[in-house]
Design a protein around this motif. Structure first.
Motif, PDB file in Angstrom:
ATOM      1  N   PHE A 136      -4.406  -7.420 -47.256  1.00  8.38           N
ATOM      2  CA  PHE A 136      -5.345  -8.387 -46.681  1.00  8.38           C
ATOM      3  C   PHE A 136      -6.383  -7.709 -45.802  1.00  8.38           C
ATOM      4  O   PHE A 136      -7.227  -8.354 -45.209  1.00  8.38           O
ATOM      5  CB  PHE A 136      -4.591  -9.448 -45.869  1.00  8.38           C
ATOM      6  N   CYS A 151      -2.869  -2.789 -45.296  1.00  6.42           N
ATOM      7  CA  CYS A 151      -2.448  -4.115 -45.720  1.00  6.42           C
ATOM      8  C   CYS A 151      -3.404  -4.627 -46.792  1.00  6.42           C
ATOM      9  O   CYS A 151      -4.613  -4.432 -46.706  1.00  6.42           O
ATOM     10  CB  CYS A 151      -2.445  -5.042 -44.513  1.00  6.42           C
ATOM     11  N   CYS A 165       1.319  -6.499 -44.586  1.00  3.82           N
ATOM     12  CA  CYS A 165       1.730  -6.199 -43.210  1.00  3.82           C
ATOM     13  C   CYS A 165       2.523  -7.342 -42.594  1.00  3.82           C
ATOM     14  O   CYS A 165       2.593  -8.441 -43.130  1.00  3.82           O
ATOM     15  CB  CYS A 165       0.541  -5.806 -42.346  1.00  3.82           C
ATOM     16  N   CYS A 217      -5.932  -6.104 -42.928  1.00  6.24           N
ATOM     17  CA  CYS A 217      -5.745  -6.263 -41.484  1.00  6.24           C
ATOM     18  C   CYS A 217      -5.955  -4.936 -40.752  1.00  6.24           C
ATOM     19  O   CYS A 217      -5.504  -3.894 -41.218  1.00  6.24           O
ATOM     20  CB  CYS A 217      -4.341  -6.756 -41.163  1.00  6.24           C
ATOM     21  N   HIS A 277       1.974 -11.400 -42.105  1.00  7.55           N
ATOM     22  CA  HIS A 277       1.978 -12.445 -43.130  1.00  7.55           C
ATOM     23  C   HIS A 277       3.351 -13.071 -43.326  1.00  7.55           C
ATOM     24  O   HIS A 277       3.573 -13.811 -44.263  1.00  7.55           O
ATOM     25  CB  HIS A 277       1.438 -11.871 -44.435  1.00  7.55           C
TER      26      HIS A 277
HETATM   27 ZN   LIG Z   1      -2.090  -7.952 -43.100  1.00 10.69          ZN
END
Ligand SMILES: [Zn+2]
Ligand SMILES: [Zn+2]
Ligand SMILES: [Zn+2]
Length: 733
Positions: A9, A7, A49, A11, A52
């Motif tokens: 971000f 991901c 992912c 994650c 979100h």
């Molecule tokens: Zn994520």
């Protein structure tokens, strides 16, 4: 493989990953959320992912939540709205979750289990306890790092799984299960987002449009009764996942399993925090698990065989109770319920018939095997107006001194029932069984003969005659002769008229169409007939002599005068074919078991006898069949609407709401039926259950056996030619 995917971000355990959409506007929306800049330059493989997206961004969130799918599917046009992860993303991009799936090279578990693990699924665990604000994931999707489970089994249980070793740190061996499934999952994620718009479950049988999976919210609790609840097949390994981890401290619990037929219970004990719970797979009434009794009931009421069902279950290791338990259920609850319902329904029907002036009935006997070896005969009385079964009498051959006398005895009992209920009998339609004739004459009851039975008997003899070289002409005429009998019966008001019409046949086949009998002086067909002399029977020929001798002898003429004009018993034949489905001839039933199966067949028949023809878009439906008896000639048959099984539902209710609460009353009712001594008791001593369980192969019994070729009138009931059978052949399907 796939370890580079993560991901954007960062994650940990990111779940389902989605690629950027291709569509410009949508793509910009995504980029705005991710980078705060719709034009942000991105590398080729950027993933976001599932965390979100809001719940309503997914097509299948309900399904996912309840554990039926491991993969969330985005709605078309969905945009991520949640920046950052639900849980702190401790794992940076160099420890993506996919590494734990790389089987060959072991890699350390990236994070502490309490955080990195998306806690084991289900409503029962983390989800309901709300310890973590995480979406509970479906069982299949669990990338569960705390997979071990110390299991204790009480000694009387067979321990079927190998306990796995737990480690103190909580970090354990990699998940050993289903790496393949996980890999497939990964591969599917390679799809571009635009391709993910359709559900793509792992199930290979899935077809778009088919309702393989049904998403329904479980918010309102159903108040259905226990037996009406929906049931599932649940794997033990999946159940264990619910209990092996302590919902409080996340450590491994001791599990104890108890089994009883289809029932299982787990007792979960946490040695670390002393958490404890007991879980039952089904409700228990007194000491009876509802599912066990209901399985017995479902098997019995649907006319299935417990022995066969048991085999199916064994083949897939599905836990069921034993035959003895089924028999106990049958004796205590199921058979008393069937008997009670049949008698109650019958009394209602009789009350209805009392209001009528007179009724016409049809009667026939069905023996469970041909010839004189039959153990049971069942006499069925049908009310001909409604075509509903009014009475079924089961007679065991040793009650009446041999199977030959079963028909008369069954008829007598049925007629007594009508008499006891003050019902006026107009007439009865039967076959031409001599004993029955004599008996009915003795009771002063008007009797008519069923045309099909009579025609069938004569047709067989005609067929035999036509095999003679000199009598081949008969073959050409046999269909016309058959039809003539139906016509003579149905178009006449009186016996002499029937006889006159029938006898005119002999003139007609010689090309003579006027007759001496004033009842029927002239053929009813148009004047024009074939001029081909080879078509007609020649006076003085052997063929004519034989046909005349067969068709117009004194006995036949006597019977023709008593042919039934309007009502026939073909529906009774149809009923007999329903009986075979509830009481297959290959199974030997005890008296009460046989009686109850006959009653079930009666309930099924009465509920479904007058089904309408099915329609599609306003047009009546037909199917084309190629029946053997028509030598493959295509025949259109009306398609009936699907049969209903309301009686099964009613019986279930009866068992669970009434009989179970007070079995004594119902059992006593059934006990009022006099049960004759079992036949086997007269021969060798075999345990009754053994006798029941013995599936006797009809085939092995028939080969070279004395029954072969000795067809009696009653074996004809199994004949595919039976009229009306076609109508019910699908009744049970
Ligand atoms: Zn994520
Ligand atoms: Zn604990
Ligand atoms: Zn004629």
């Amino acid at each position: 493989m796939a370890s580079w995917r993560k991901c954007v971000f960062g994650c940990a355990n990111a779940g389902t990953l989605y690629t950027l959409p291709k569509e410009e506007k949508l793509r910009e929306k995504w980029l705005t959320l991710i980078f705060g800049n719709p034009q942000h330059e991105v590398r080729k493989n950027l993933f976001v992912c599932e965390r979100h997206f809001s719940e309503d961004s997914f097509q299948n969130f309900g399904l996912f939540k309840s554990g039926f799918t491991s993969k969330l599917i985005l709605q078309p046009g969905a945009v991520p709205t949640i920046r950052g992860a639900d849980e702190p993303a401790e794992a940076p991009s160099y420890t993506p979750r996919a590494t734990i799936l790389d089987a060959p090279t072991p890699s350390p578990c990236p994070t502490a289990p309490s955080k990195s693990t998306r806690t084991v699924s289900t409503q029962l665990s983390a989800g309901t306890l709300k310890l973590h604000h995480v979406r509970s994931r479906g069982v299949q999707a669990t990338t569960d790092t705390s997979d071990s489970c110390t299991e204790t089994e009480t000694s009387w249980l067979q321990l079927s799984s190998t306990p796995m070793k737990a480690t103190t740190s909580g970090i354990v061996d990699r998940p050993r299960k289903r790496p393949r499934l996980e890999i497939e999952e990964e591969e599917e994620e390679d799809l571009d987002i635009s391709d993910i718009s359709l559900p793509q479950p792992h199930d290979s049988t899935y077809e778009p449009g088919a309702s393989l999976t049904e998403v329904s919210e479980m918010t309102e609790m159903d108040t259905a009764e226990d037996f009406e609840d929906t049931k599932y097949i649940v794997f033990e390994s999946c159940l264990k996942k619910l209990f092996q981890t302590c919902p409080i401290c996340k450590q491994h619990c001791n599990l104890q399993r108890r089994r009883f037929g289809t029932f299982v219970s787990f007792t979960q004990n946490c040695p670390h925090c002393l958490y404890h719970r007991k879980w039952d797979s089904q409700p228990i009434m007194e000491s009876t698990p509802v599912g066990n009794l209901q399985l017995s009931a479902a098997v019995y009421f649907s006319g299935a065989s417990f022995v066969k069902m048991e085999k199916i279950c064994k083949a897939m290791k599905l836990q069921v109770h034993q035959y003895d338990t089924f028999r106990r259920h049958s004796r205590l609850f199921l058979e008393p319920a069937i008997y009670h319902k049949w008698k109650t329904d019958q009394q209602l029907f009789l009350e209805e018939l009392k209001k009528k002036d007179k009724i016409a009935v049809g009667g026939d006997m069905r023996a469970d095997s041909p010839g004189h070896s039959a153990k049971f005969g069942s006499y069925t009385l049908m009310e001909l107006e409604s075509e509903k079964i009014l009475d079924i009498q089961l007679v065991q051959s040793n009650e009446v001194g041999g199977s030959f006398y079963m028909e008369k005895e069954g008829l007598r009992r049925s007629l007594d029932l009508l008499q006891d209920n003050n019902i006026n009998l107009d007439y009865i339609v039967t076959d031409r069984h001599t004993q029955v004739k004599t008996f009915l004459r003795g009771r002063n009851i008007t009797q008519y003969y069923d045309v099909w039975h009579m025609e069938k008997g004569l047709s067989k003899k005609l067929d035999k005659l036509s095999k003679d070289k000199e009598c081949q002409l008969i073959k050409k005429w046999s269909a016309a002769i058959k039809n003539h009998m139906y016509w003579a019966a149905s178009s006449s008001k009186t016996g002499p008229e029937k006889v006159a019409k029938w006898t005119s046949l002999i003139n007609h086949i010689q090309n003579v169409h006027t007759h001496d009998d004033p009842e029927f002086p002239k053929c009813a067909h148009p004047e024009k007939v074939s001029r081909d002399p080879s078509k007609w029977f020649q006076p003085g020929s052997l063929a004519l002599y034989k046909v005349e001798k067969l068709l117009v002898n004194k006995r036949v003429l006597g019977d023709v005068s008593k042919l039934s004009s309007d009502h026939q018993t073909s529906s009774l034949e149809a009923f007999h074919s329903v009986v075979i489905r509830f009481a297959p001839k290959s199974v030997v039933f005890p008296f009460v078991g046989m009686m109850c199966r006959l009653y079930l067949a009666g309930m099924h028949f009465n509920e479904n006898v007058k089904r309408a023809q099915a329609t599609s878009k306003g047009k009546a439906l037909f199917k084309v069949a190629y029946p053997k008896y028509k030598k493959g000639k295509p025949t259109a048959k009306p398609v009936k609407t699907k049969p209903t099984f309301g009686y099964v539902t009613e019986l279930m209710r009866l068992v669970f709401n009434e009989v179970f609460a007070e079995p004594g009353r119902f059992v006593d009712q059934l006990k009022s039926v006099p049960v004759p001594e079992d036949l086997s008791a007269q021969h060798e001593k075999v345990s009754k259950d053994e006798v029941i369980a013995a599936h006797v192969s009809r085939f092995s019994r028939a080969v070279g056996g004395p029954d072969q070729g000795t067809e009696t009138q009653h074996t004809a009931h199994q004949d595919p030619e039976t009229p009306g059978v076609s109508g019910v052949q699908r009744m049970m399907e």
